[in-house]
Every structure is written in C-alpha cells, then in structure tokens.
Write a protein that holds these residues in place. Sequence first.
Motif, mmCIF file in Angstrom:
data_model
loop_
_atom_site.group_PDB
_atom_site.id
_atom_site.type_symbol
_atom_site.label_atom_id
_atom_site.label_comp_id
_atom_site.label_asym_id
_atom_site.label_seq_id
_atom_site.Cartn_x
_atom_site.Cartn_y
_atom_site.Cartn_z
ATOM 1 N N LEU A 22 1.200 -1.180 0.280
ATOM 2 C CA LEU A 22 0.256 0.072 -0.159
ATOM 3 C C LEU A 22 0.577 0.920 0.101
ATOM 4 O O LEU A 22 1.700 1.731 0.568
ATOM 5 C CB LEU A 22 -0.921 0.206 1.058
ATOM 6 N N ALA A 23 0.102 2.314 -0.749
ATOM 7 C CA ALA A 23 1.187 3.621 -0.591
ATOM 8 C C ALA A 23 0.076 4.376 0.454
ATOM 9 O O ALA A 23 -0.893 3.964 0.855
ATOM 10 C CB ALA A 23 0.799 4.396 -1.500
ATOM 11 N N LYS A 24 0.785 5.204 1.238
ATOM 12 C CA LYS A 24 0.519 5.941 2.711
ATOM 13 C C LYS A 24 -1.505 6.417 2.507
ATOM 14 O O LYS A 24 -1.248 6.062 3.633
ATOM 15 C CB LYS A 24 0.875 7.386 2.807
ATOM 16 N N ASP A 25 -1.141 6.745 0.871
ATOM 17 C CA ASP A 25 -2.403 7.070 1.298
ATOM 18 C C ASP A 25 -3.760 6.219 0.651
ATOM 19 O O ASP A 25 -4.973 6.136 0.785
ATOM 20 C CB ASP A 25 -3.165 8.455 0.629
ATOM 21 N N GLU A 26 -3.453 5.102 0.925
ATOM 22 C CA GLU A 26 -4.754 4.174 0.368
ATOM 23 C C GLU A 26 -5.266 3.145 1.558
ATOM 24 O O GLU A 26 -4.518 2.850 2.096
ATOM 25 C CB GLU A 26 -3.576 2.863 -0.367
ATOM 26 N N GLU A 94 -0.644 4.592 6.173
ATOM 27 C CA GLU A 94 -0.232 5.013 7.682
ATOM 28 C C GLU A 94 -1.154 6.972 7.531
ATOM 29 O O GLU A 94 -0.788 7.157 8.546
ATOM 30 C CB GLU A 94 1.312 5.984 7.833
ATOM 31 N N ASP A 95 -1.484 7.502 6.269
ATOM 32 C CA ASP A 95 -2.255 8.228 6.301
ATOM 33 C C ASP A 95 -3.591 8.720 6.406
ATOM 34 O O ASP A 95 -3.869 9.288 6.282
ATOM 35 C CB ASP A 95 -1.452 9.492 4.538
ATOM 36 N N VAL A 96 -4.238 7.444 6.239
ATOM 37 C CA VAL A 96 -4.781 7.632 6.174
ATOM 38 C C VAL A 96 -6.005 7.555 7.295
ATOM 39 O O VAL A 96 -5.329 6.548 8.592
ATOM 40 C CB VAL A 96 -5.850 5.357 5.593
ATOM 41 N N THR A 97 -7.026 8.201 8.136
ATOM 42 C CA THR A 97 -7.638 8.401 9.071
ATOM 43 C C THR A 97 -9.132 8.438 9.277
ATOM 44 O O THR A 97 -9.230 8.412 10.301
ATOM 45 C CB THR A 97 -7.120 10.234 9.185
ATOM 46 N N VAL A 120 -7.717 9.086 0.399
ATOM 47 C CA VAL A 120 -7.642 9.938 1.556
ATOM 48 C C VAL A 120 -7.860 10.836 0.339
ATOM 49 O O VAL A 120 -7.698 11.486 -0.803
ATOM 50 C CB VAL A 120 -6.359 10.414 1.940
ATOM 51 N N ASP A 121 -8.997 11.780 0.650
ATOM 52 C CA ASP A 121 -9.743 13.179 0.022
ATOM 53 C C ASP A 121 -10.579 11.989 -1.293
ATOM 54 O O ASP A 121 -9.926 12.178 -2.654
ATOM 55 C CB ASP A 121 -9.073 13.861 -0.551
#
Length: 350
Positions: A22-26, A94-97, A120-121
């Motif tokens: 995964l990428a950070k936003d996935e 890690e960027d998914v909140t 993300v977004d």
Amino acid sequence: MRKLIATEPRVADLVEYVDRELAKDEARIQVKFASPKHGTEVVDFRGVSPFIDEEFNEEWNMFMPRPEGSARGIVFGEFQLGNMVVGEIVEIGEDVTEYAIGDMVCSYGPIMETVIVKAVDNYKLRKMPEGASWKNAVCYDPAQFAMSGVREAHVRAGDYVVVVGLGAIGQIAIQLAKKAGASIVIGVDPLEHRREIAMRHGADACFNPIGTDVGFEVKKLTGKLGADSIIETSGNSQALEAALRGIAYGGIISYVAFAKPFPDGFNLGREAHFNNAKIVFARASSEPNPDYPRWNRKRIEETCWELLMNGYLDCEDLIDPIVSLDESAEAYMKYVDQNPDLSIKMGIEL
C-alpha cells in the motif's frame, strides 16, 4: 488470489495476481461482493468502439490511437472486469485517518479478491452503515444515471411519467419517479420479468413494445393528454419514435441512453412536430449538467448513496443471478454479454 479479466474479445477468465504494498494514502479491501456494469463495460469487453460508424472511427483514431488488440485503449489480457465492490478494509496506509481496519465499505473496483483504493480525500469510497444492503450498494452507479434522468425530466407531483427500458437504470428511475409524486408511472420493456419487477416497485402499468403501439397506449392511459415526461434508457430508435408519439404537448424526453446511430427510416413523423417535445440529454458523470454549480457529480453521488443506504430505494430484486467467484467468468459471458436479457445486474459473492 484471483481476478476476472478479458483475455480476448468476449472471453472472460480468472487469473492469479499478487497484491502490491500500500501507499500511504491507500486502503486494502477484502472483497465480499461485486458486480459488473451491464452497459458501457460490455462494449469494451466485446472489443468494439462505442461509435459504430467506421468512417467516424478512422477519424477519431487519428486523435485517439488505440494499442493493438484493444478497444478505447483497453488491452486484452490486462482488462479487468467489474464496476462495484463491497468488502471489509483489512489494511490502511499510515496517512489514512477517515477509515479503520474492519470498516465495511463500497467502492468502484474490478471483480477480484482484494481491491486497493485511495482512502484520503476520496469521497467515492463509501462506508456501509450497519445492516445496509450490499445489493443496494452495488447499484450506486446506475442510481446516479437514473436520478439524473429523472431530475432532467423535471418530474413533479401529479405528472404522468414513462420510463423506457427496465434495466437497472430504468428500474431505479421507476422508483424515483413514483416517490417524487408522479400520479401515473408507466414502464416499457419487452421482458416480462422486468415489467413484473417494475410493477412491484411503483409502476402503475407496463407495456411490451413488441406488438404494442406504446405511444397510443400512453395517450389512452393519460386521457389522451400524453406523458409529461418520458425517460428513455434503451437507446432504441423505435423507442424514441414511440416516445414522440406518447409525449404530451411540450413534454420532456430525458434521453439517458448512450445511443447508437439510428438506421435509415427513422421517422420523426407528424406527431413529433405537433407534440413539440423537448429532448434533453441527461448528464450524470459529465459536467456541467444543467443545474451546475448547485448540482455537480459529487452531489449526485452523495444523494444517491444516501437514498440507497437509508432504504428509500430498493434494489434487492435487481441483483440476479448471484454467482461465486469460481463461476464468474462463465456467468459474465452468459449473463452480461451473450444473454443480457437474463439478468438486470449480476452479483458475485466471494
């Protein structure tokens, strides 16, 4: 792990794949249910252009060249089949909140055991409320086109409304028109089981266009007035001719279908002139639509998702058959390509 692809025109097969990191936003979704698109996806699956006119194709391809063995840039052997997936998030970057492991979600995606999506977004990645129907969720895409067709037909309380073509889009349009307050809603389709489903979900009458003068029957049913609006989803030239006969003076024909070139002999006739219909081309996925900027695609999608998740729309009868992933290649060729009359929208349970 396996996914469904087109190996050559009109041939589907399950192939093995290996998931990437995964990428950070996935987020990674373990797919539990999926469904293909029974419209434009099939055009690509058959390896043909959506534009039938070959002379036009030659000119178009000068500007939009296609790889060898492809349709509209689709390369067979790599072309993944499918439109909507429902499943559980099993991993997040890690960027998914906004999402967590264990969330049940719906997303656009191909038919495969796991799907990686941007988390993300990405307003298109939808959380499933507890107890919500996966069958409603996989109708997220056709619901948008149905709603746009109904909105652009300006359906209002008391109106007489006709919906031509009772696939997934037409079936949802029947429900929306009736719930909008239309006093008479008429469905038109040659398939009896589709007409039966429409009658269960809001249609007051349904006609088989084969052997029936639909325009005349609509005029009879509406006291000779005709329909205030006709939502055309079939793309059939005879259906448009019938609509021009059955429309009331100054009524609206909301053209949802992505029409093919009409054959010689298409007849607008006297009634098209005297009925003075307004033909509008419904827009859902392309912008700007007539109500832009108040209504854009994001608002259409958010509204449809709400209506599907709160039970305002009922798509349970539209998903049939439901097959396993093991059966999906054969079923796709049978129900989506070769015999589309046997299925409104096929479901896959993984």
